[in-house]
Design a protein around this motif. Structure first.
Motif, PDB file in Angstrom:
ATOM      1  N   TYR A  81       0.897  -1.118   0.105  1.00 17.88           N
ATOM      2  CA  TYR A  81       0.070  -0.002  -0.077  1.00 17.88           C
ATOM      3  C   TYR A  81       0.887   1.138   0.169  1.00 17.88           C
ATOM      4  CZ  TYR A  81      -4.659  -1.908   0.390  1.00 17.88           C
ATOM      5  OH  TYR A  81      -6.045  -2.645   0.199  1.00 17.88           O
ATOM      6  N   SER A  82       2.083   1.094  -0.260  1.00 20.18           N
ATOM      7  CA  SER A  82       3.028   2.153  -0.417  1.00 20.18           C
ATOM      8  C   SER A  82       2.604   3.043  -1.532  1.00 20.18           C
ATOM      9  CB  SER A  82       4.566   2.038  -0.307  1.00 20.18           C
ATOM     10  OG  SER A  82       4.980   1.305  -1.378  1.00 20.18           O
ATOM     11  N   SER A  83       3.609   4.067  -2.212  1.00 14.77           N
ATOM     12  CA  SER A  83       3.093   4.719  -3.129  1.00 14.77           C
ATOM     13  C   SER A  83       2.832   3.921  -4.398  1.00 14.77           C
ATOM     14  CB  SER A  83       4.286   5.982  -3.191  1.00 14.77           C
ATOM     15  OG  SER A  83       5.432   5.274  -3.554  1.00 14.77           O
ATOM     16  N   ASP A  84       3.896   2.904  -4.695  1.00 17.83           N
ATOM     17  CA  ASP A  84       3.651   2.443  -5.996  1.00 17.83           C
ATOM     18  C   ASP A  84       2.922   1.113  -6.019  1.00 17.83           C
ATOM     19  OD1 ASP A  84       5.284   0.392  -4.389  1.00 17.83           O
ATOM     20  OD2 ASP A  84       6.943   0.270  -5.950  1.00 17.83           O
ATOM     21  N   LEU A  85       2.089   0.752  -5.151  1.00 18.79           N
ATOM     22  CA  LEU A  85       1.331  -0.741  -5.253  1.00 18.79           C
ATOM     23  C   LEU A  85       1.798  -1.701  -5.800  1.00 18.79           C
ATOM     24  CD1 LEU A  85      -2.022   1.570  -5.912  1.00 18.79           C
ATOM     25  CD2 LEU A  85      -1.341   0.781  -3.909  1.00 18.79           C
ATOM     26  N   SER A  86       3.177  -2.078  -5.348  1.00 18.59           N
ATOM     27  CA  SER A  86       3.841  -2.985  -5.889  1.00 18.59           C
ATOM     28  C   SER A  86       3.456  -4.488  -5.467  1.00 18.59           C
ATOM     29  CB  SER A  86       5.417  -2.909  -5.549  1.00 18.59           C
ATOM     30  OG  SER A  86       5.634  -2.760  -4.342  1.00 18.59           O
ATOM     31  N   ILE A  87       3.407  -5.434  -6.151  1.00 17.36           N
ATOM     32  CA  ILE A  87       3.108  -6.958  -5.772  1.00 17.36           C
ATOM     33  C   ILE A  87       4.389  -7.568  -5.689  1.00 17.36           C
ATOM     34  CG2 ILE A  87       1.667  -8.834  -6.173  1.00 17.36           C
ATOM     35  CD1 ILE A  87      -0.330  -6.798  -7.445  1.00 17.36           C
ATOM     36  N   TRP A  88       4.282  -8.347  -4.498  1.00 18.43           N
ATOM     37  CA  TRP A  88       5.591  -9.190  -3.985  1.00 18.43           C
ATOM     38  C   TRP A  88       5.049 -10.691  -3.899  1.00 18.43           C
ATOM     39  CZ3 TRP A  88      10.889  -8.621  -4.140  1.00 18.43           C
ATOM     40  CH2 TRP A  88      11.421  -9.307  -3.232  1.00 18.43           C
ATOM     41  N   CYS A  89       6.130 -11.530  -4.613  1.00 19.16           N
ATOM     42  CA  CYS A  89       5.822 -12.903  -4.146  1.00 19.16           C
ATOM     43  C   CYS A  89       6.880 -13.442  -2.996  1.00 19.16           C
ATOM     44  CB  CYS A  89       5.612 -13.704  -5.355  1.00 19.16           C
ATOM     45  SG  CYS A  89       5.628 -15.668  -4.970  1.00 19.16           S
ATOM     46  N   PHE A  90       6.573 -13.763  -1.918  1.00 19.08           N
ATOM     47  CA  PHE A  90       7.887 -14.383  -1.136  1.00 19.08           C
ATOM     48  C   PHE A  90       8.425 -15.378  -1.556  1.00 19.08           C
ATOM     49  CE2 PHE A  90       5.084 -11.311   1.577  1.00 19.08           C
ATOM     50  CZ  PHE A  90       6.126 -10.721   2.128  1.00 19.08           C
ATOM     51  N   ILE A  91       7.691 -16.527  -2.259  1.00 15.61           N
ATOM     52  CA  ILE A  91       8.449 -17.521  -2.678  1.00 15.61           C
ATOM     53  C   ILE A  91       9.220 -17.398  -3.857  1.00 15.61           C
ATOM     54  CG2 ILE A  91       7.929 -19.906  -3.633  1.00 15.61           C
ATOM     55  CD1 ILE A  91       5.377 -19.977  -1.975  1.00 15.61           C
ATOM     56  N   CYS A  92       8.775 -16.488  -4.661  1.00 14.97           N
ATOM     57  CA  CYS A  92       9.556 -16.207  -5.858  1.00 14.97           C
ATOM     58  C   CYS A  92      10.715 -15.145  -5.417  1.00 14.97           C
ATOM     59  CB  CYS A  92       8.749 -15.406  -7.060  1.00 14.97           C
ATOM     60  SG  CYS A  92       7.514 -16.515  -7.636  1.00 14.97           S
ATOM     61  N   ASP A  93      10.504 -14.516  -4.415  1.00 11.60           N
ATOM     62  CA  ASP A  93      11.699 -13.496  -3.828  1.00 11.60           C
ATOM     63  C   ASP A  93      11.715 -12.328  -4.967  1.00 11.60           C
ATOM     64  OD1 ASP A  93      12.957 -12.231  -2.018  1.00 11.60           O
ATOM     65  OD2 ASP A  93      15.019 -13.075  -2.778  1.00 11.60           O
ATOM     66  N   ALA A  94      10.501 -12.157  -5.490  1.00 12.90           N
ATOM     67  CA  ALA A  94      10.280 -11.096  -6.730  1.00 12.90           C
ATOM     68  C   ALA A  94       9.160 -10.367  -6.680  1.00 12.90           C
ATOM     69  CB  ALA A  94      10.665 -11.639  -7.834  1.00 12.90           C
ATOM     70  N   TYR A  95       9.048  -9.290  -7.321  1.00 12.49           N
ATOM     71  CA  TYR A  95       8.090  -8.397  -7.398  1.00 12.49           C
ATOM     72  C   TYR A  95       7.244  -8.926  -8.719  1.00 12.49           C
ATOM     73  CZ  TYR A  95       9.688  -4.623  -4.490  1.00 12.49           C
ATOM     74  OH  TYR A  95       9.812  -3.874  -3.471  1.00 12.49           O
ATOM     75  N   LEU A  96       6.081  -8.843  -9.130  1.00 13.86           N
ATOM     76  CA  LEU A  96       5.240  -9.275 -10.040  1.00 13.86           C
ATOM     77  C   LEU A  96       4.640  -8.158 -10.703  1.00 13.86           C
ATOM     78  CD1 LEU A  96       3.300 -12.156  -8.013  1.00 13.86           C
ATOM     79  CD2 LEU A  96       5.563 -12.362  -9.194  1.00 13.86           C
ATOM     80  N   ASP A  97       4.664  -8.245 -12.004  1.00 14.28           N
ATOM     81  CA  ASP A  97       4.160  -7.195 -12.994  1.00 14.28           C
ATOM     82  C   ASP A  97       2.560  -7.428 -12.876  1.00 14.28           C
ATOM     83  OD1 ASP A  97       3.265  -5.678 -15.024  1.00 14.28           O
ATOM     84  OD2 ASP A  97       5.268  -5.801 -16.061  1.00 14.28           O
ATOM     85  N   ALA A  98       1.849  -6.523 -12.431  1.00 16.32           N
ATOM     86  CA  ALA A  98       0.495  -6.732 -12.317  1.00 16.32           C
ATOM     87  C   ALA A  98      -0.313  -6.053 -13.717  1.00 16.32           C
ATOM     88  CB  ALA A  98      -0.277  -5.406 -11.286  1.00 16.32           C
ATOM     89  N   GLN A  99       0.593  -5.478 -14.689  1.00 19.06           N
ATOM     90  CA  GLN A  99      -0.015  -4.981 -15.884  1.00 19.06           C
ATOM     91  C   GLN A  99       0.189  -6.401 -16.854  1.00 19.06           C
ATOM     92  OE1 GLN A  99       1.007  -1.242 -17.482  1.00 19.06           O
ATOM     93  NE2 GLN A  99       1.277  -0.350 -15.484  1.00 19.06           N
ATOM     94  N   VAL A 100       0.964  -7.334 -16.478  1.00 20.23           N
ATOM     95  CA  VAL A 100       0.996  -8.300 -17.292  1.00 20.23           C
ATOM     96  C   VAL A 100       0.331  -9.717 -17.068  1.00 20.23           C
ATOM     97  CG1 VAL A 100       2.747  -9.987 -18.443  1.00 20.23           C
ATOM     98  CG2 VAL A 100       3.229  -7.514 -18.338  1.00 20.23           C
TER      99      VAL A 100
END
Length: 162
Positions: A101-120
């Motif tokens: 809920y920070s400024s960029d609304l990024s999505i994170w997967c803890f298992i992948c240890d990576a951000y996920l592209d919500a547009q794709v």
């Protein structure tokens, strides 16, 4: 940088080129490329159109910011930079995907240890769009495949005409 004795312009130019290259690829800026797929989306809530508002405090410590929304159970918990409640939640429940809920609304997967592209990733678009509307009061500026193709076609036509 180590002291290199007398100075010439060549070492400086080489250093600047290396620094520019790392900036171009994001090493100095903290930029990371989000994943365009994730194998851990099966546990997403079936109702991500109805989510808590972005100003919801952490459900455990009431911290007002740096909070994440669990996309499995819709708990709002603070980040690893506050009291680590979302990280603890992942370890306790294996709910691996969360929206910041920070400024960029990024999505994170803890298992992948990576951000996920919500547009794709189509399963993430609705919750991203809902969170964006709740936070900013308008729909997000999604890039569509058609728009990208039109821009690519226009760029190709310009280079052929040039």
């Amino acid at each position: 940088m180590a002291n290199q004795g007398t100075s010439t312009s060549t070492p400086l130019e080489i250093y600047v080129e290396e620094e520019d290259e790392s900036l171009m690829f994001g090493a100095e800026s903290g930029w990371v490329e989000a994943r365009t797929s994730c194998d851990h989306l099966a546990s997403l809530s079936s109702d991500l159109a109805h989510i808590p508002t972005p100003d919801t405090p952490c459900n455990r410590c009431d911290h007002p910011s740096e909070n994440w929304l669990c996309l499995s159970c819709k708990d709002v918990l603070c980040s690893r930079f506050v009291n680590k409640h979302m990280l603890q939640h992942f370890h306790q429940t294996n709910h691996s995907v969360a929206l910041s809920y920070s400024s960029d609304l990024s999505i994170w997967c803890f298992i992948c240890d990576a951000y996920l592209d919500a547009q794709v990733i189509s399963q993430l678009r609705p919750v991203y769009e809902t969170a964006y509307i709740l936070k900013f009061g308008e729909a997000p500026p999604f890039w569509t495949a058609e728009l990208t193709k039109v821009k690519d076609d226009q760029a190709g036509a310009k280079s052929i005409d040039s």
